[in-house]
Design an enzyme around this catalytic site. Structure first.
Site, PDB file in Angstrom:
ATOM      1  N   ASP A 186      -2.831 -10.651  -2.652  1.00 37.35           N
ATOM      2  CA  ASP A 186      -3.419 -10.131  -1.415  1.00 37.35           C
ATOM      3  C   ASP A 186      -4.851  -9.686  -1.729  1.00 37.35           C
ATOM      4  O   ASP A 186      -5.130  -9.228  -2.833  1.00 37.35           O
ATOM      5  CB  ASP A 186      -2.587  -8.936  -0.927  1.00 37.35           C
ATOM      6  CG  ASP A 186      -3.017  -8.424   0.445  1.00 37.35           C
ATOM      7  OD1 ASP A 186      -2.314  -8.712   1.425  1.00 37.35           O
ATOM      8  OD2 ASP A 186      -4.058  -7.736   0.521  1.00 37.35           O
TER       9      ASP A 186
ATOM     10  N   HIS B 240      -6.442  -7.201  -0.824  1.00 43.50           N
ATOM     11  CA  HIS B 240      -6.557  -5.753  -1.026  1.00 43.50           C
ATOM     12  C   HIS B 240      -5.732  -5.329  -2.249  1.00 43.50           C
ATOM     13  O   HIS B 240      -4.684  -5.918  -2.523  1.00 43.50           O
ATOM     14  CB  HIS B 240      -6.044  -4.988   0.203  1.00 43.50           C
ATOM     15  CG  HIS B 240      -6.743  -5.353   1.471  1.00 43.50           C
ATOM     16  ND1 HIS B 240      -6.260  -6.313   2.330  1.00 43.50           N
ATOM     17  CD2 HIS B 240      -7.904  -4.900   2.004  1.00 43.50           C
ATOM     18  CE1 HIS B 240      -7.091  -6.434   3.364  1.00 43.50           C
ATOM     19  NE2 HIS B 240      -8.098  -5.591   3.188  1.00 43.50           N
TER      20      HIS B 240
ATOM     21  N   ASP C 100      -4.963 -12.952   2.893  1.00 41.13           N
ATOM     22  CA  ASP C 100      -6.216 -12.476   3.489  1.00 41.13           C
ATOM     23  C   ASP C 100      -7.447 -12.697   2.604  1.00 41.13           C
ATOM     24  O   ASP C 100      -8.540 -12.248   2.948  1.00 41.13           O
ATOM     25  CB  ASP C 100      -6.098 -11.003   3.913  1.00 41.13           C
ATOM     26  CG  ASP C 100      -5.307 -10.150   2.950  1.00 41.13           C
ATOM     27  OD1 ASP C 100      -5.010 -10.626   1.843  1.00 41.13           O
ATOM     28  OD2 ASP C 100      -4.993  -8.992   3.303  1.00 41.13           O
TER      29      ASP C 100
ATOM     30  N   HIS D 162       0.818  -1.223   0.000  1.00 44.57           N
ATOM     31  CA  HIS D 162       0.000   0.000   0.000  1.00 44.57           C
ATOM     32  C   HIS D 162       0.852   1.274   0.000  1.00 44.57           C
ATOM     33  O   HIS D 162       0.337   2.360  -0.253  1.00 44.57           O
ATOM     34  CB  HIS D 162      -0.928   0.032   1.223  1.00 44.57           C
ATOM     35  CG  HIS D 162      -1.970  -1.050   1.209  1.00 44.57           C
ATOM     36  ND1 HIS D 162      -2.864  -1.198   0.172  1.00 44.57           N
ATOM     37  CD2 HIS D 162      -2.254  -2.043   2.097  1.00 44.57           C
ATOM     38  CE1 HIS D 162      -3.654  -2.240   0.427  1.00 44.57           C
ATOM     39  NE2 HIS D 162      -3.300  -2.768   1.580  1.00 44.57           N
TER      40      HIS D 162
END
Ligand SMILES: [Zn+2]
Length: 312
Positions: free
Chosen positions: A167, A169, A250, A130
């Site tokens: 991931d 996200h 995740d 991120h």
């Protein structure tokens, strides 16, 4: 069977985010314990060095790094973002953890290009995908995978690097950093809507960005099919010289931060399919980085599946 080197450091465990924060030290403790219990693979553990600023500066300007490190508190925690995402925190041990997490990628690149090992895993926290050029967010400060990609290009004269991000996200930082770079492929499958909100299919960069946003009701088989057709097929066409993986776990059904329902064994399949492409185009060269994954049992199982597939 390929040997695997795992880079990590106790400084990465010491990073503290306070009570009830999902990005907690137990994640790495459990993950490393699980790796130590895998007896059928040839795994070497090595300590991450501290990343040097010159290499970090391939991505993040020193002014950003100086400001970040100047905010590291002597006690307690300091949040870097405003509500509702005020959960990217600095603690007194943050500097060492951040530099070790990035150093794991750099040293992995050195080992990879020495020819010693073709499969490496960076068991680190804080995560990185991120982190944008000049913005920490989503528990990330320095974009570990991005620094490694640029380091591979600059130090070893490689041209084409692929970053595959499974991931749950979207890796908004990695996308932002490489958005206009035709020599870095970035492909991400991620739940949408979900933090950070970026990663639409129409965000294509200069033809180097491939996003596959998925809703929370996709099945395991649909997830894998979308990953194959929207991401892996395009990596295959890109023909990277090295593949880097942003390995967040995740999208697992047990994960508390998302709503995708993968089983642990699905991470074997996802990884195995990446390995096939690496063998075809990249001389088998893969460096994988721990990103997210917030359920301890899932992390323990997924890392085993991931490393078993990587050893192929
Ligand atoms: Zn994540």
């Amino acid at each position: 069977m390929e040997n695997i080197t795992v880079f990590s450091h106790t400084d990465c465990i010491a990073k503290d985010n306070g009570v009830s924060h999902p990005e907690r030290k137990e994640r790495l403790e459990v993950l490393l314990e699980s790796i130590r219990n895998i007896t059928e693979l040839n795994i070497s553990f090595k300590e991450s060095p501290l990343a040097d600023f010159k290499t970090i500066n391939l991505i993040h300007p020193q002014s950003y790094i100086d400001e970040l490190l100047s905010m590291v508190p002597e006690s307690g925690l300091i949040g870097l973002e405003k509500e509702p995402y005020a959960d990217t925190l600095l603690c007194p041990q943050s500097k060492e953890a951040i530099l070790r997490a990035c150093g794991a990628g750099i040293e992995s690149a050195n080992e990879l290009m020495s020819g010693l090992t073709k499969r490496l895993f960076c068991a680190v926290r804080p995560p990185g995908h991120h982190a944008e050029t000049i913005r920490a967010n989503g528990f990330c400060f320095i974009n570990n995978v991005a620094v490694t990609a640029r380091y591979l290009q600059s130090k070893f004269n490689l041209e084409k690097i692929a970053i595959i991000d499974f991931d749950v996200h979207h890796g908004n930082g990695t996308q932002e950093i490489f958005y206009t770079d035709k020599n870095v492929f970035y492909g991400s499958i991620h739940q949408h809507p979900l933090f950070p909100g970026t990663g639409m299919e129409a965000e294509t960069g200069v033809g180097n960005i491939f996003n596959a946003p998925i809703s929370s009701n996709v099945t395991r088989d649909e997830f894998k099919e979308i990953f194959d057709t929207k991401i892996l097929k395009n990596v295959d066409l890109f023909e990277p010289e090295v593949i880097l993986i942003s390995a967040g776990f995740d999208a697992h059904k047990r994960d508390p931060l998302a709503g995708i329902n993968l089983e642990s064994e699905d991470y074997y399949t996802l990884t195995k399919n990446i390995v096939e492409i690496a063998k075809r185009h990249s001389n088998g060269r893969i460096i994988s980085f721990l990103e997210g994954g917030y359920d301890l049992q899932a992390l323990s199982e997924c890392i085993e599946a991931h490393l078993k597939a990587l050893s192929n």
